[in-house]
Enzyme design. Sequence first.
Site, PDB file in Angstrom:
ATOM      1  N   PHE A 135      33.778 -63.253  36.233  1.00 48.91           N
ATOM      2  CA  PHE A 135      32.325 -63.336  36.114  1.00 48.91           C
ATOM      3  C   PHE A 135      31.646 -62.054  36.595  1.00 48.91           C
ATOM      4  O   PHE A 135      30.700 -61.574  35.975  1.00 48.91           O
ATOM      5  CB  PHE A 135      31.806 -64.526  36.911  1.00 48.91           C
ATOM      6  CG  PHE A 135      32.525 -65.809  36.613  1.00 48.91           C
ATOM      7  CD1 PHE A 135      32.851 -66.146  35.309  1.00 48.91           C
ATOM      8  CD2 PHE A 135      32.909 -66.672  37.628  1.00 48.91           C
ATOM      9  CE1 PHE A 135      33.519 -67.324  35.017  1.00 48.91           C
ATOM     10  CE2 PHE A 135      33.582 -67.850  37.354  1.00 48.91           C
ATOM     11  CZ  PHE A 135      33.900 -68.188  36.046  1.00 48.91           C
ATOM     12  N   HIS A 193      39.565 -63.209  43.134  1.00 48.79           N
ATOM     13  CA  HIS A 193      40.327 -63.999  42.172  1.00 48.79           C
ATOM     14  C   HIS A 193      40.671 -63.202  40.909  1.00 48.79           C
ATOM     15  O   HIS A 193      40.557 -63.695  39.792  1.00 48.79           O
ATOM     16  CB  HIS A 193      39.573 -65.283  41.797  1.00 48.79           C
ATOM     17  CG  HIS A 193      39.402 -66.240  42.927  1.00 48.79           C
ATOM     18  ND1 HIS A 193      38.627 -65.942  44.030  1.00 48.79           N
ATOM     19  CD2 HIS A 193      39.903 -67.488  43.121  1.00 48.79           C
ATOM     20  CE1 HIS A 193      38.652 -66.968  44.870  1.00 48.79           C
ATOM     21  NE2 HIS A 193      39.426 -67.904  44.352  1.00 48.79           N
ATOM     22  N   GLU A 222      25.209 -65.306  37.568  1.00 45.76           N
ATOM     23  CA  GLU A 222      25.717 -64.002  37.990  1.00 45.76           C
ATOM     24  C   GLU A 222      24.855 -62.840  37.501  1.00 45.76           C
ATOM     25  O   GLU A 222      24.653 -61.857  38.223  1.00 45.76           O
ATOM     26  CB  GLU A 222      27.162 -63.817  37.488  1.00 45.76           C
ATOM     27  CG  GLU A 222      28.174 -64.753  38.110  1.00 45.76           C
ATOM     28  CD  GLU A 222      28.256 -66.103  37.426  1.00 45.76           C
ATOM     29  OE1 GLU A 222      29.047 -66.950  37.880  1.00 45.76           O
ATOM     30  OE2 GLU A 222      27.523 -66.303  36.428  1.00 45.76           O
TER      31      GLU A 222
END
Length: 312
Positions: A83, A109, A58
Site C-alpha cells: 500500500f 511487510h 493511504e
Amino acid sequence: MSDVKKIATRESYGNALVEVGKENPNVVVLDADLAAATKTGTFKKVFPERHIDCGIAECNMTGVAAGLATTGKIPFISSFAMFAAGRNFEQVRNSIGYPHLNVKIGATHAGISVGEDGASHQCNEDIALMRTIPGMVVVCPSDDVEAKAAVKAAVEHEGPVYLRFGRLAVPVINDRPDYKFELGKGVVLREGKDLTIVATGLPVAECLAAADMLAKDGIDAKVINIHTIKPLDEELIIAAAKETGKVVTVEEHSVIGGLGSAVCDCLCANAPTKVLKIGMNDKFGESGAAVALLHKYGLDAEGIYNKIKEWA
C-alpha cells in the site's frame, strides 16, 4: 542460526521511531489503520499527540504528510509495502517526490516473507517503483541494528526516504562495536576472491550462511550488504567486481528493477561483469509459511548456495 537473536525489522522500526521521537520533537508518525502491524503503535503509546491514524486511506495520508512537511515537521507515513509504495505510488511521486518534501515512508511487510497473507500483500515490486522517483532514497535494512540506524539516518537526511521493513524475524548480524551505518555506503561482511555476493534486506544473513557452505566446496565468496539501494555504493561494487570477476545479487524482491537491476546498470556502464540475479523471477508469491516460501523460491541459505554452485 537458531541460537542467534532474531527480531523482525518492523519491530525495530517501531522502537526506532520512539528513539528519534525523543530526540526530535518535529518527528510525527502517520498510519493507515495498521498501527499494531506496522508497530507505529509503539510510538503512539509514548507520543499520542504526535501520532495520526488516517484510517484506510493511504493516499490521503500521504497528502497530509506532505502538508506537515511544509510546516517543518518530519513525517513518517506507515503502511504495508503493497500500500505504501503500490497503492500510493502516484501520491508519493507527485506530493512527496516532485516537490522533494522531507517525508519518510516506513513500508513494512515487504516481500514473500509476509507469508500467509498471500500474493496480494507480498510486495516484490516496491524497490523498483521507489527507485524511479527522482531524489528518493531507498533503504532496505538487513537486521534490527541496521533498521534502527536507518530510521535515525532518515531523520537526519533532508528529503524523501523509502524504508523497507519485514514481518519475519531475522538474525541480528550487525551487533558489533565497529558497525557504522551511512546512507549510500555498502558494508563488506566477508572477504573473498572467487566471486562477490551483493545482498540487501532479509537475504543478507542467508548469504553469509551460503558463503560458509560455498567455502566447504572451495569457493571463496565475498559478501557485501547493500542497505541503501539508492544511492548505490557504485565504488564498492565496481571494486569488488574487478577483484572477483563474478557478481551475484540477492534480494527478496523481483529481479526486475530492484537491487539486481541497479547493480547491473552500474557494472554495465563501468566494469562489465558476469552477473547472476537471485530473487523473484517474474512471479507472484503465494500463501504459505514464510520460511517455507523462502525455501521454495530459493531465497534461504540452501537455495542461494545451490544457485551459486550451479552457476559458478
